[in-house]
Design an enzyme around this catalytic site. Structure first.
Site, PDB file in Angstrom:
ATOM      1  N   CYS A 104     -15.117   0.069   1.386  1.00  0.00           N
ATOM      2  CA  CYS A 104     -14.559  -0.043   2.742  1.00  0.00           C
ATOM      3  C   CYS A 104     -13.793   1.189   3.210  1.00  0.00           C
ATOM      4  O   CYS A 104     -14.184   1.837   4.179  1.00  0.00           O
ATOM      5  CB  CYS A 104     -13.652  -1.275   2.827  1.00  0.00           C
ATOM      6  SG  CYS A 104     -14.537  -2.836   2.672  1.00  0.00           S
ATOM      7  N   PHE A 115       0.813  -1.217   0.000  1.00  0.00           N
ATOM      8  CA  PHE A 115       0.000   0.000   0.000  1.00  0.00           C
ATOM      9  C   PHE A 115       0.851   1.273   0.000  1.00  0.00           C
ATOM     10  O   PHE A 115       0.525   2.257   0.648  1.00  0.00           O
ATOM     11  CB  PHE A 115      -0.967   0.005   1.186  1.00  0.00           C
ATOM     12  CG  PHE A 115      -2.125  -0.943   1.003  1.00  0.00           C
ATOM     13  CD1 PHE A 115      -3.352  -0.479   0.542  1.00  0.00           C
ATOM     14  CD2 PHE A 115      -1.990  -2.298   1.270  1.00  0.00           C
ATOM     15  CE1 PHE A 115      -4.418  -1.347   0.344  1.00  0.00           C
ATOM     16  CE2 PHE A 115      -3.038  -3.175   1.079  1.00  0.00           C
ATOM     17  CZ  PHE A 115      -4.263  -2.699   0.612  1.00  0.00           C
TER      18      PHE A 115
END
Length: 432
Positions: A262, A251
């Protein structure tokens, strides 16, 4: 073992299919009669790799009323949606409705497990609601509540469920712990990744995990924008940072912002939860601001390239879903980009391998829908990549350039080699 899953959305359907694949008897319940009938005939309402095969195996049962299937259930999962309310908090009306229905029909001991993403304290509300419904009907059936958050990544959700990096279960009784241990035992044969916590901690782990990942994304996007100002290369920065074992390389990719069902919702909900308890999540507030700003980064680059003269320009978009391997466009950067382009007077041409129907549902005839990735660039003044689908990774750039009116590419996911594009006579811009 018999379980019931209430809600046949993304989480409920994937969970049900995977539990049934392990030999567990699963009944999925949804109040949408039409949806249940389609599922009974093998029609899958969402796109998720591997899900169609699991559902087609025929081991799943479907019902429209909890009363039809609760009699022998050992675990009842609540997997309904918790969309964000206007103030950013999670809308718990569907969760409460499920709890009330459980209290109205439960006639034996069972574990009622919340798998929906809910704020800390919700499982207590679920417990209280069930007891109130039981009191109203004059019974006092024993049950336990549990928090069992999901950590599924869209696009690889079936794989995630079958081979989880961890399964978090918040319980308080030994009986509930034993049942949940038995339920997840088939998934733990290679290594035991079952983590038991108290209920509040389990609820918080879900929000903390997604908020941390969102933070890493926004941090790298902030770094990418700074890199452009000072002449650094964010890809090199990412490699240098990611090799630090204290940080890791997950990430850390700069891009045009995160989306989906989400991250945006959970960041908002955690900020709201903190506010309700007299706290401020100042880091997450910044994460949210950075992400909303980043969603317009490709538009800003295009606007700068054409000096603000965008009216009448034809702009092609590769990718509409918020990430590859899903048709989910919730909070997708593509929606912000398309809106900005249309308001600027552009003619927008779009193509996505699986999200075209979802885009039609959302935007109707506002954009042109390409037959494929090459049709959509025909006559375009610019090409934007918003979703890094595999089929977009090695295009025939000479064919792309010959089809376009102006060969300029804006890479929102930093997947292309700028030198390769420039060798074909194209102009190339990326993030950072």
């Amino acid at each position: 073992m018999n379980i019931v899953i209430v809600g046949t959305g993304y989480v409920g359907l994937v969970s049900g299919a995977c539990f049934s694949d392990m030999g567990i008897c699963v009944t999925c319940v949804d109040i949408d009669q039409g949806k249940i009938e389609r599922l009974r005939h093998g029609e899958i309402p969402i796109y998720e790799a591997g899900l169609e095969t699991a559902v087609a195996a025929g081991r799943l049962h479907f019902a429209t009323d909890l009363a039809e299937c609760v009699s022998d259930a050992e675990v009842i999962f609540c997997c309904v949606d918790t969309p964000p309310a206007e103030d950013g908090s999670a809308d718990l009306r569907n969760v409460i409705a499920v709890a009330r229905r459980v209290g109205e029909v439960l006639d034996h001991y069972a574990v009622v497990a919340t798998k929906s993403t809910v704020p800390v304290g919700t499982t207590r509300v679920v417990e209280r609601t069930i007891r109130e419904a039981m009191t109203a009907r004059g019974v006092a059936v024993e049950f336990d509540v549990a928090s069992n958050p999901e950590f599924l990544k869209e696009g690889v959700a079936v794989k995630d469920f079958m081979s989880p990096d961890r399964v978090v279960v918040g319980v308080e009784s030994a009986r509930a712990r034993a049942i949940m241990s038995r339920l997840y035992k088939p998934f733990m044969l290679v290594s035991d990744r079952l983590i038991f916590t108290d209920i509040a901690s389990a609820e918080m782990i879900k929000y903390a995990s997604n908020s941390m990942l969102a933070t890493r994304i926004s941090f790298m996007n902030d770094m990418a924008n700074l890199c452009e100002k000072v002449g650094a290369d964010v890809n090199m920065v990412r490699k240098g940072v990611g090799t630090d074992t204290r940080i890791g390389n997950k990430f850390l990719y700069a891009g045009c912002g995160y989306g989906g069902s989400c991250f945006p919702k959970d960041v908002k909900a955690l900020i709201r939860t903190a506010a309700e308890h007299g706290c401020r999540m100042e880091v997450l507030e910044a994460v949210e601001r950075v992400n909303e700003r980043q969603k317009r980064v490709l538009f800003d680059k295009l606007d700068k390239y054409y000096g603000g003269a965008l009216a009448g320009r034809e702009v092609a978009l590769w990718g509409l879903s918020f990430k590859p391997e899903t048709d989910d466009m919730r909070e997708a950067p593509s929606l912000v980009t398309i809106d900005l382009l249309l308001k600027a007077g552009c003619l927008v041409r779009v193509y996505d391998p699986v999200a075209m129907d979802e885009c039609r549902r959302r935007l109707g005839a506002a954009v042109y829908y390409g037959r494929d990735m090459y049709d959509v660039v025909a006559g375009a003044d610019a090409l934007m990549l918003l979703t890094e689908w595999k089929e977009f990774r090695m295009p025939d750039w000479r064919a792309v350039k010959s089809a376009m009116r102006c060969g300029v590419v804006f890479d929102g996911r930093n997947i292309y080699d700028g030198r390769e594009l420039r060798e074909t006579g194209m102009e190339y811009y990326r993030i950072g």
